[in-house]
Every structure is written in structure tokens, then in C-alpha cells.
Design a protein around this motif. Structure first.
Motif, PDB file in Angstrom:
ATOM      1  N   MET A   1      57.823  24.428  37.602  1.00  0.00           N
ATOM      2  CA  MET A   1      58.194  25.705  38.209  1.00  0.00           C
ATOM      3  C   MET A   1      57.406  25.921  39.495  1.00  0.00           C
ATOM      4  SD  MET A   1      58.450  28.421  35.056  1.00  0.00           S
ATOM      5  CE  MET A   1      59.544  28.172  33.672  1.00  0.00           C
ATOM      6  N   ARG A   2      58.055  26.582  40.449  1.00  0.00           N
ATOM      7  CA  ARG A   2      57.364  26.927  41.679  1.00  0.00           C
ATOM      8  C   ARG A   2      56.411  28.095  41.426  1.00  0.00           C
ATOM      9  NH1 ARG A   2      59.658  24.656  46.222  1.00  0.00           N
ATOM     10  NH2 ARG A   2      61.626  23.565  45.851  1.00  0.00           N
ATOM     11  N   PRO A   3      55.363  28.198  42.255  1.00  0.00           N
ATOM     12  CA  PRO A   3      54.383  29.272  42.042  1.00  0.00           C
ATOM     13  C   PRO A   3      54.998  30.664  42.036  1.00  0.00           C
ATOM     14  CG  PRO A   3      53.496  27.631  43.544  1.00  0.00           C
ATOM     15  CD  PRO A   3      54.920  27.251  43.293  1.00  0.00           C
ATOM     16  N   TYR A   4      55.961  30.924  42.924  1.00  0.00           N
ATOM     17  CA  TYR A   4      56.530  32.272  42.971  1.00  0.00           C
ATOM     18  C   TYR A   4      57.307  32.588  41.689  1.00  0.00           C
ATOM     19  CZ  TYR A   4      61.288  30.627  44.062  1.00  0.00           C
ATOM     20  OH  TYR A   4      62.531  30.043  44.006  1.00  0.00           O
ATOM     21  N   VAL A   5      57.881  31.543  41.060  1.00  0.00           N
ATOM     22  CA  VAL A   5      58.590  31.751  39.796  1.00  0.00           C
ATOM     23  C   VAL A   5      57.589  32.109  38.693  1.00  0.00           C
ATOM     24  CG1 VAL A   5      60.079  30.690  38.060  1.00  0.00           C
ATOM     25  CG2 VAL A   5      60.437  30.205  40.482  1.00  0.00           C
ATOM     26  N   LEU A   6      56.455  31.392  38.671  1.00  0.00           N
ATOM     27  CA  LEU A   6      55.424  31.687  37.672  1.00  0.00           C
ATOM     28  C   LEU A   6      54.903  33.121  37.826  1.00  0.00           C
ATOM     29  CD1 LEU A   6      53.435  28.318  37.880  1.00  0.00           C
ATOM     30  CD2 LEU A   6      54.987  29.031  36.056  1.00  0.00           C
ATOM     31  N   LEU A   7      54.689  33.530  39.072  1.00  0.00           N
ATOM     32  CA  LEU A   7      54.234  34.899  39.310  1.00  0.00           C
ATOM     33  C   LEU A   7      55.288  35.917  38.899  1.00  0.00           C
ATOM     34  CD1 LEU A   7      52.459  34.495  42.776  1.00  0.00           C
ATOM     35  CD2 LEU A   7      51.380  34.934  40.574  1.00  0.00           C
ATOM     36  N   TYR A   8      56.560  35.594  39.166  1.00  0.00           N
ATOM     37  CA  TYR A   8      57.654  36.502  38.793  1.00  0.00           C
ATOM     38  C   TYR A   8      57.704  36.687  37.279  1.00  0.00           C
ATOM     39  CZ  TYR A   8      62.449  37.975  37.802  1.00  0.00           C
ATOM     40  OH  TYR A   8      63.550  38.634  37.306  1.00  0.00           O
ATOM     41  N   LEU A   9      57.567  35.583  36.537  1.00  0.00           N
ATOM     42  CA  LEU A   9      57.621  35.653  35.076  1.00  0.00           C
ATOM     43  C   LEU A   9      56.448  36.468  34.520  1.00  0.00           C
ATOM     44  CD1 LEU A   9      58.696  31.989  34.224  1.00  0.00           C
ATOM     45  CD2 LEU A   9      60.064  34.054  33.947  1.00  0.00           C
ATOM     46  N   TYR A  10      55.258  36.256  35.093  1.00  0.00           N
ATOM     47  CA  TYR A  10      54.112  37.001  34.562  1.00  0.00           C
ATOM     48  C   TYR A  10      54.201  38.478  34.950  1.00  0.00           C
ATOM     49  CZ  TYR A  10      49.399  37.902  32.898  1.00  0.00           C
ATOM     50  OH  TYR A  10      48.316  38.389  32.203  1.00  0.00           O
ATOM     51  N   ARG A  11      54.767  38.759  36.125  1.00  0.00           N
ATOM     52  CA  ARG A  11      54.936  40.156  36.502  1.00  0.00           C
ATOM     53  C   ARG A  11      55.869  40.861  35.533  1.00  0.00           C
ATOM     54  NH1 ARG A  11      57.694  41.228  42.162  1.00  0.00           N
ATOM     55  NH2 ARG A  11      59.501  40.660  40.886  1.00  0.00           N
ATOM     56  N   ASN A  12      56.925  40.162  35.116  1.00  0.00           N
ATOM     57  CA  ASN A  12      57.848  40.748  34.133  1.00  0.00           C
ATOM     58  C   ASN A  12      57.155  40.962  32.792  1.00  0.00           C
ATOM     59  OD1 ASN A  12      59.966  41.006  35.849  1.00  0.00           O
ATOM     60  ND2 ASN A  12      61.065  39.188  35.156  1.00  0.00           N
TER      61      ASN A  12
END
Length: 845
Positions: A1-12
């Protein structure tokens, strides 16, 4: 996964499980703060003292030092200056005194008498105003001035030194800009001739600091040793640092033990806090796998979330730990009469990195648990097929394995404890993990007992409902119970041992002060190591009504290798009550008889072992009159003075130290005399003597309280670490309980839909909390008592402290009740909020 995807998932995830993540992060932050504070408390004294000693010595590398508290002749300075290769030399006279301000506040300080010549070797006179060394005044460090509340108006202090009280004008208050690191120490400075007159030590100096020309170090050292002979010492200019490190070593060993156990418990706190998030994470992983997400992407997601949470929480914990270190008392007063100590807190890089690693390791280790669902052959949505709430299942096989593991670890700890007495850290590590593994069996037993009670008494409907909830959320219940077990294990083991240690010192001090009914000593001189001018004092006191006899007691410090020992000299004919309960080897009656006869001493067991001697052997002491061998009558504890102690009679001491000056007068009263009345008469008699108002008159009970207070200060690190651990245990346990209650809002909303009132929900939650606390805290308390026994043995046999028996204290019971009551009270608020959850939440879900 790209970093922005990982951040998006954790933000959710944060959006949906905000409170849960915050409480898990709080658990990690508490653990990191605990680790950092304990490690820093263990290292700051030596670190701050290093700065002080180097500031005082400047560029000097060698020193010629007197062994007598009364110093050596001042002519030694001229002889040192004549040695080829000596670039510069500066004299110092150092005396311990008590400063009393006009407001009545007092502080013990080291007064240094010197000349402007010390500026030439960049010592403490390098930047201080020259007026500070002008006659008629005394310069105080800013720390000393604050300690006595010195105002900005008329600045005058009374100096109580060697039994004489003298008023002096404060010529300067020296801050860091003028005094460097010494501004953070309780010290004072004045001209050398003025201090010599004040102390009645005409033309005497304590040491000569020597700056050596490059390439002449060895030759100068040899010439200094010839000059010193057998009555003076030649040593590095910073020798006090080596002596201080040895003095701190037993306390450091105890603190290191406490810090290591605290770090382990902090790791377990953080791990258990994150374990509460595992059920939700397992469900999220199952949903992602059903949607086709690969194993690698899931591993990235879980570990990245663990690192983000662990990093943020650990940074917050570092701030909390830094704030806590500021509250720790870093310079124990019990050492101040022998060493010049700083008061600063030194935070090195190593404690910060270790604390940070602890938080990150706990976060990553807890994240491994949900990743177990990625094993080959595991159904994609296996979590939803478990009994009870999804993600909370814990099979009976795993519970049996945990119980077996606890038994194995307990057996290993017992064997190690018996075979290796110094392996207390390793034994406590095994016991801590055994505590965690024993929780499933204990919780199952508590649930079984409560279930039997609910089945027998049908009116206990809320208990039956609470048990149903506990069985449905097994993993969370175990995590909560394990947090309680770890909290109680650490709190009972460490705080219980600290209490045993303080009670042991209390027992010693009671025997020590029983050598007299009333004591006359220098102010704050609990060890009676500073002698004083007592011309006519003994005869004046002996003439008072109700006084049976007056005896002179003596004492000082003597350097032996890298130890600064406490020499205790009692007069012949006075029973050596201070030896009662303190003997390690030897018989009390025989040892007392030999010491009274002369030529024999009692010595701390650690000192005897270090010099390969024992009862009947010989130990040679470096005294002001030369090297004198003594026979060893018994080995003892360290009497609370960490480097160790020796006990002899005053005749031997007076001969070896070439002085008859007392460091304490012990007054025995007639059987019917009132102690309070006699004490008041002695104060008046000393006042009539003119110089006697520089002394302190104490009853045996008053002196015992002062000694106990000083010992408590000397062990303040252990006290602070133990107290911090109890507080951290309560906070971690409360956070865990609060997180668990918050996660169950949906289930509670379902019960509200079925008609359950908020009051019944609160009572049901209270029963659940009680059952989990009982299971966890009982496990921790039982194994904590075992840990307390291990630590007591370590403190007694490795560090040499006097330690009271475990069976004579009730501290474990106090901790057990205190932690449970505190957590019960603190979890009442989140339980009240959760009980008022809207029933519609169940429909929304």
C-alpha cells in the motif's frame, strides 16, 4: 500500500474508534513515562555531581588531601609548590556547616575557604566576584540562598560550625553566570583565613589542588606521595566522583532493580492496553480479506497503525516522564555531609531511547496478535465463527497452555532465586510473565465461583448477566485482568520491599539512639561525624540535676579503596546497642566484648568481602596517623550508609585520628528524670557556655525521627519509583477499564432496547469490574509477595541494607485495597456515561 492509503485507513479507524485508540495510546504513554522517569532518577545524582566537582577542580588533575576532618598544616602548600613540574597549586579548607537565616529556615552546606589563587587553575574562583573573597562575608550559591529563603533586604546568616554560632554578612549570591555548576549545589565560599578563624582551625587546610605541567604527571605524583608519607593521601583531583559512585552503588543497584522491573511492567501495561483493540482489528482484517485484500497489504496496514500510535503515544509519554523527573529529589541530603552534590536533573540520550523503544516494542508486539489470523489454512472470516463476541474467543487449549507456562516460569524463578541470590531482576522478570500467564486460570476460577453463587441464589440476576458478558468478551476480560495483575505484582513487590527497607532502617535507628537519653550534636548531623569544640560542655551538663553521666561519642568518614566508610566510635562501657539486629556474621556478645577491649572492629559485610576478610581476619584502615590494622569482630549491614560502616571504641578512634574532640555527647539521665525538662536545662547550660548555641540538643526520640527522615530521603528514589509505579498502575488499569466499557456501548444500547434501566446497567458493569479486578489483582498480589521476598533478599545480601522481615508488614494488603478502591472510584464516571447510551445506537450499528 502507498503511504497515503495507510494514512487514510488509519484516519478512518480513528474516526470510528477515537476513544478506544486514545485510551490505548494513554496506556502506552503511561508506560513510557514510567520507564523514562525511573531511568533518569537512577542516573541524575552522579551526573549533576560530576559537573559540580569538575567546576570546583578546574584544570587541576591531582590533589594532596588530609585524612583528618581537622585538616593538615597550611605549610604543605608551600612544599607542594616547590615540587618540580607543579605549574600551580591552590589550597582549600572544606567544612560542613548549617546556615540559619533570620526567618528560621536552615540548610546544611559545604563551606569552602580558598584564596584568589584558585582562579589561576580555573577552579571555583574563576568567575566569582573578587569581593566574595573579601574579609567579613560569605558567598552563597543561588540554590543555597533559595533553600533558606534569603530575601533581597538585609542579608545576614548565622553559621553553625563545630559547635560555634557566628553571624556573617552575605557578600554575594552566586548564580550560574558566576558560579557555573556550583550554583546548583548547596555550597558557600569565603576567604580561607576567615574560615580558619571561624572553625578554630588556625593555618589548617583540607587539601591542595595541583595543576601539573604537561609530561610531568608521573614525577609529580611520586614526589607528592613522598611528601604525603603514610598520613596524607595523593589522589586524582576528581576522586570524590569515584567515591560518590561507590556510595551510590547500593542505592543504584536497588534503583536499577526497581527501574528494570518498572520498565518491564510498563511494557506489559502498554501491551495489555493495546490488546483491548485486538478484537476490532481482527474483525477489520477479516472484512478486508473477504474483500480480496492481500496478506502483505494487511501486514503493512496493521504495523503502520501500530507504529503511528506507538510513536505518538511514546512522544507524549516522554513529555510526561520529563515532567515527572522534575519532581524527583535528585540529591539525597544524607550524602551532603560527605559529598558536594548538585540538584540538577540530567536526562541523557540512553534513557530517552530506551523509553521510546519500550513504547514502540509494546505497540508492535500487541499488533502481532491480530496478524495470527493470516495463517495458512485459516478461514478468511474465522473471527466471526468464534463463540461470544467476534474476536474475543480464547480456546481452552490456549488457556491450559498459559497455565502450564505460568507453572514452568514459577518453577524456573524459584530455582534461580535459590541458586543465584544476585539474579533478582531475572527472577522478577520470570515472575512478571508468570503473573500474566496465570490470569486465565484465575479468571476462570473467579467466574466459576461467581457462576455457582448466581445459580444457587436466583436473585443474583445481575451477576448472571455480568458473567454472560464476561464469557462473551473473553479476550478483553483477560487483558483487563492481566493489567490488574501486572499492576498489583509491581506495586506489591516494589513498594512492599521499599517499606521493608524503611522499617529495617527504623529498627536500626531505634537501637542506635538508645545509647543515650539525650544527645548533643551539630545541627542536622544525624551520623555524628562532624566534631565540635566542647570545652567544659561535658562537665557543665554533668552538674545538672537528673543527669547520671555524660559520654563522648566520635565519628567521621574514612576512605578505604573506592569507599568512603562511616567510622562510628562509641565509648567503652556503653553497650553497643546499634549492633542489635545488624550482624551478618559473628555473635553479638562476643563482638561487643572484643570491640570494647580495643583493637577490634565490626565492618559491613560487603566491605569485608571486597577485601577478602571476615570474622577473625584483619582489615587495615588509612587513618590520619598512618595505616593501622584492626581485627574483625563481626560483619554487619551498612547501617543505611550505602558505602558501608565500621564500629570501634573511642579509645582506638582517638589514637588513630589523633583527636579527643567529640562529634556527639550522650547524656544518660537518672531513672526518675524527665527527658523534656533535662533537655531544656541542657540547652540553657550550653547557652551560658557562650559558644554552645551552635549545637543541637535532642531527645533519643527526636534524634530517631531525624535519622529516619534522613534515611527516607536517602532512599527517596526507591520511594518515588514505587509511588510512581502504583500511580501508573492505577492510571493504566483505569484507562483499560474505561476503554473496555466504552467499546461495549453498542451491547449496552441493545440492553437498553430490551428495557434495562441505566441504574441496572451500572450495577452490572460494577460487578464485571469487581470480578475482573478480583481475578487480576489477586493473582498479582500473590506473586507480588513472592517478588517482594526476592527483592528483600537482594537488598539484604547484595546491597547490604538493613531490611525488616516481610511478615511484619501490611503494605501488600494496603496496596491491594488501595488500587482496587481507586480504580473502582475512577471507573465510575465512564460506567455512568456508558449506562446512559442512547438505545438507538444499537439500531444504527
Amino acid at each position: 500500500m502507498r503511504p497515503y492509503v495507510l494514512l487514510y485507513l488509519y484516519r478512518n479507524r480513528l474516526r470510528v474508534h477515537t476513544v478506544q485508540e486514545l485510551l490505548a495510546g494513554l496506556g502506552v504513554a503511561v508506560a513510557v513515562a514510567l520507564v523514562l522517569a525511573t531511568l533518569v532518577a537512577n542516573s541524575s545524582i552522579a551526573g549533576s555531581a560530576t559537573n559540580v566537582v569538575h567546576a570546583a577542580a578546574g584544570s587541576a588533575t591531582l590533589q594532596l588531601e588530609s585524612r583528618s576532618p581537622e585538616g593538615m598544616p597550611g605549610q604543605q602548600l608551600e612544599r607542594v609548590e616547590e615540587i618540580p613540574g607543579v605549574r600551580r597549586a591552590a589550597p582549600l579548607l572544606e567544612q560542613t556547616a548549617t546556615l540559619v537565616a533570620s526567618n528560621g529556615r536552615s540548610v546544611t552546606v559545604t563551606i569552602t575557604g580558598t584564596t584568589v589563587g584558585l582562579a589561576t587553575i580555573d577552579g571555583l574562583a574563576r568567575t566569582i566576584p573578587i569581593a566574595t573573597l573579601a574579609p567579613g562575608g560569605i558567598g552563597l550559591s543561588s540554590t543555597t540562598a533559595r533553600a533558606i529563603g534569603l530575601g533581597a533586604g538585609r542579608r545576614q546568616v548565622t553559621v553553625k560550625l563545630r559547635g560555634i554560632a557566628s553571624p556573617l554578612h552575605v557578600s554575594a549570591v552566586l548564580g550560574p553566570e558566576a558560579f557555573g555548576a556550583l550554583a546548583h549545589a548547596t555550597v558557600a565560599v569565603m576567604p580561607l583565613p576567615a574560615l580558619q578563624r571561624l572553625a578554630r582551625l588556625d593555618d589548617r587546610i583540607s587539601r591542595v589542588l595541583v595543576e601539573v605541567a604537561p609530561g610531568h604527571e608521573a614525577q609529580v605524583r611520586r614526589d607528592l606521595q613522598r611528601l604525603a608519607g603514610s598520613r596524607l593521601d595523593v589522589a586524582p583531583a576528581d576522586r570524590d566522583l569515584a567515591l560518590l559512585r561507590q556510595a551510590l552503588r547500593p542505592s543504584d543497584q536497588a534503583s536499577a532493580l526497581f527501574a528494570a522491573i518498572s520498565a518491564l511492567l510498563g511494557f506489559l501495561f502498554a501491551f495489555n492496553a493495546l490488546l483491548l483493540t485486538v478484537p476490532d482489528r481482527r474483525q477489520a482484517i477479516a472484512d478486508l480479506r473477504v474483500d480480496g485484500t492481500g496478506r502483505g497489504a494487511i501486514v503493512q496496514m496493521v504495523l503502520s497503525q501500530a507504529l503511528l500510535l506507538g510513536t505518538c503515544a511514546s512522544l507524549l509519554g516522554l513529555l510526561g516522564g520529563w515532567a515527572l523527573t522534575g519532581a524527583f529529589h535528585q540529591s539525597p541530603g544524607y550524602l551532603s555531609r560527605s559529598f558536594t552534590l548538585g540538584t540538577g536533573t540530567v536526562i541523557g540520550l540512553e534513557p530517552v531511547l530506551l523509553a521510546l523503544a519500550c513504547g514502540l516494542a509494546a505497540a508492535c508486539c500487541a499488533s502481532i496478535v491480530p496478524l495470527l489470523d493470516l495463517r495458512r489454512g485459516q478461514a478468511l472470516d474465522a473471527v466471526y465463527g468464534e463463540d461470544g463476541a467476534p474476536g474475543h474467543g480464547l480456546g481452552e487449549t490456549l488457556q491450559r497452555r498459559a497455565s502450564s507456562g505460568a507453572a514452568v516460569l514459577l518453577a524456573l524463578a524459584s530455582v534461580l532465586f535459590v541458586l543465584v541470590g544476585a539474579a533478582a531482576i531475572e527472577v522478577c522478570v520470570l515472575l512478571a510473565f508468570a503473573t500474566v500467564l496465570a490470569v486465565p486460570a484465575m479468571l476462570a476460577g473467579v467466574v466459576r465461583v461467581a457462576g455457582a453463587a448466581a445459580a444457587r441464589y436466583p436473585r443474583l440476576t445481575l451477576t448472571a448477566a455480568a458473567l454472560t458478558s464476561l464469557r462473551a468478551t473473553t479476550l478483553s476480560s483477560l487483558a483487563l485482568a492481566a493489567t490488574g495483575a501486572v499492576a498489583l505484582f509491581g506495586s506489591v513487590a516494589l513498594d512492599g520491599s521499599r517499606a521493608d527497607l524503611l522499617r529495617g532502617i527504623d529498627g536500626y535507628s531505634a537501637h542506635y539512639v538508645s545509647g543515650a537519653d539525650v544527645w548533643v550534636v551539630n545541627p542536622h548531623d544525624n551520623q555524628a561525624i562532624d566534631n565540635f569544640i566542647a570545652d567544659g560542655h561535658a562537665s557543665a551538663i554533668a552538674a545538672l540535676p537528673g543527669v547520671h553521666s555524660v559520654q563522648s561519642f566520635q565519628g567521621s568518614f574514612v576512605n578505604l579503596g573506592k569507599r568512603r566508610l562511616w567510622a562510628i566510635a562509641w565509648p567503652r562501657g556503653t553497650p553497643l546497642t546499634l549492633l542489635s539486629g545488624q550482624l551478618i556474621a559473628g555473635r553479638l556478645a562476643g563482638a561487643e566484648e572484643r570491640i570494647q577491649a580495643g583493637g577490634w572492629i565490626a565492618v559491613s559485610a560487603q566491605v569485608a568481602a571486597e577485601h577478602h576478610t571476615g570474622v577473625g581476619g584483619t582489615l587495615t584502615l588509612a587513618t590520619p596517623t598512618g595505616y593501622i590494622p584492626y581485627r574483625v569482630a563481626a560483619t554487619t549491614t551498612n547501617f543505611g550508609w550505602t558505602p558501608g560502616a565500621i564500629v570501634m571504641n573511642t579509645a582506638d578512634y582517638s589514637h588513630a585520628w589523633s583527636t579527643s574532640a567529640p562529634s556527639a555527647l550522650g547524656v544518660q539521665l537518672d531513672g526518675n528524670a524527665d527527658v523534656g525538662t533535662a533537655r531544656a536545662e541542657i540547652v540553657r547550660a550550653l547557652g551560658r557556655a557562650g559558644t554552645g548555641n551552635g549545637l543541637e540538643v535532642l531527645s533519643a526520640a527526636q534524634r530517631e525521627r531525624q535519622i529516619d527522615a534522613s534515611a527516607s530521603e536517602g532512599l527517596s528514589q526507591l520511594s518515588e519509583i514505587a509511588t510512581l509505579l502504583v500511580a501508573a498502575a492505577i492510571l493504566a488499569l483505569t484507562a483499560a477499564m474505561g476503554s473496555s466499557i466504552w467499546q461495549r456501548r453498542t451491547a449496552l444500547a441493545g440492553l437498553r432496547l430490551e428495557g434495562t434501566t441505566p441504574g441496572r446497567l451500572r450495577r452490572m458493569l460494577a460487578i464485571e469490574v469487581a470480578l475482573m479486578l478480583t481475578a487480576g489483582c489477586l493473582t498479582g498480589a500473590i506473586l507480588g509477595i513472592y517478588g517482594q521476598l526476592v527483592i528483600d533478599s537482594y537488598l539484604r545480601h547484595v546491597t547490604g541494607f538493613p531490611v525488616a522481615g516481610l511478615t511484619t508488614g501490611i503494605r501488600p494488603l494496603e496496596i491491594f485495597v488501595g488500587v482496587i478502591v481507586s480504580v473502582f472510584v475512577l471507573t465510575a464516571f465512564p460506567a455512568w456515561l456508558a449506562s446512559r447510551v442512547s438505545p438507538t445506537l444499537a439500531l444504527d450499528e
